[in-house]
Write an enzyme that holds these catalytic residues in place. Structure first.
Site, PDB file in Angstrom:
ATOM      1  N   ASP A  96      30.592  38.094  41.662  1.00  0.00           N
ATOM      2  CA  ASP A  96      29.801  37.239  42.550  1.00  0.00           C
ATOM      3  C   ASP A  96      29.966  35.829  41.992  1.00  0.00           C
ATOM      4  O   ASP A  96      29.273  35.450  41.051  1.00  0.00           O
ATOM      5  CB  ASP A  96      28.339  37.673  42.545  1.00  0.00           C
ATOM      6  CG  ASP A  96      27.479  36.823  43.458  1.00  0.00           C
ATOM      7  OD1 ASP A  96      27.980  36.376  44.513  1.00  0.00           O
ATOM      8  OD2 ASP A  96      26.302  36.591  43.115  1.00  0.00           O
ATOM      9  N   GLU A 138      33.438  38.008  46.035  1.00  0.00           N
ATOM     10  CA  GLU A 138      32.747  37.615  47.260  1.00  0.00           C
ATOM     11  C   GLU A 138      33.503  36.479  47.937  1.00  0.00           C
ATOM     12  O   GLU A 138      33.846  35.488  47.296  1.00  0.00           O
ATOM     13  CB  GLU A 138      31.310  37.175  46.965  1.00  0.00           C
ATOM     14  CG  GLU A 138      30.541  36.855  48.233  1.00  0.00           C
ATOM     15  CD  GLU A 138      29.093  36.506  47.954  1.00  0.00           C
ATOM     16  OE1 GLU A 138      28.269  37.431  47.853  1.00  0.00           O
ATOM     17  OE2 GLU A 138      28.806  35.315  47.815  1.00  0.00           O
ATOM     18  N   ASP A 163      22.440  37.911  40.973  1.00  0.00           N
ATOM     19  CA  ASP A 163      23.899  37.755  40.858  1.00  0.00           C
ATOM     20  C   ASP A 163      24.522  39.013  40.249  1.00  0.00           C
ATOM     21  O   ASP A 163      25.644  39.395  40.600  1.00  0.00           O
ATOM     22  CB  ASP A 163      24.238  36.539  39.992  1.00  0.00           C
ATOM     23  CG  ASP A 163      23.511  35.303  40.448  1.00  0.00           C
ATOM     24  OD1 ASP A 163      23.984  34.637  41.376  1.00  0.00           O
ATOM     25  OD2 ASP A 163      22.432  35.019  39.881  1.00  0.00           O
TER      26      ASP A 163
END
Length: 173
Positions: free
Chosen positions: A7, A68, A141
């Site tokens: 992430d 991501e 996260d």
């Protein structure tokens, strides 16, 4: 299959490794968040992220990396930092010849919770259930990185089998 989910973020970069296969229970290998200080020049922060990603790739030897996909937010500086961290993660994986997959936030939310508009708490709760953890990973996260890895195993693994079947049949996707 072992997947490193990332992430990306300039201040907090979630890193999570999940192992398993479609139709079988998944397991947590490790999860953490790489942090950099806003007081440090961006170039040095990116080096810190690069070293952190490289260390995780060395330690956990994933079969694939799921990052991501950066999407537009209202704050341009947030998008820039996220895109820079994402690029660093992809370069680290590409240097090793690892497959890299980009998954959108809504795709990840839908994969782990069944709802593409799930909130952070819902994603964290589902990651906790899927990986049979005692508590949701913190901060968000970390949970998001694990959700990316889960999504890739569930979706990427299936796509890899489809691609292999098409290749065996002599067709390209």
């Amino acid at each position: 299959m072992r997947v490193l989910g990332i992430d990306p973020g300039l201040t907090r970069c979630g890193m999570g490794v999940v192992e398993g296969s479609v139709g079988r229970p998944l397991s947590l290998v490790d999860v953490n968040v790489l942090r950099t200080s806003a007081d440090v020049p961006v170039a040095h922060r990116l080096v810190t992220i690069e070293k952190g990603v490289d260390a995780w790739l060395d330690e956990f030897a994933p079969d694939a990396v799921a990052v991501e996909r950066v999407f537009a937010r209202s704050d341009v500086s947030t998008v820039m930092g996220t895109a820079q961290a994402s690029g660093i993660a992809m370069v680290c994986a590409a240097r090793r010849g690892l497959p890299i997959a980009l998954h959108t936030p809504s795709e990840v939310k839908a994969a782990v919770s069944g709802n593409g508009r799930a909130n952070k708490q819902q994603v964290g709760a589902m990651v906790t259930r899927i990986l049979r953890l005692d508590a949701p990973p913190k901060p968000a996260d970390a949970a998001d990185a694990l959700a990316l890895a889960i999504t890739h195993i569930w979706r990427g693994g299936a796509q890899a089998r489809i691609d292999a079947a098409l290749a065996a049949a002599g067709r390209k996707r």
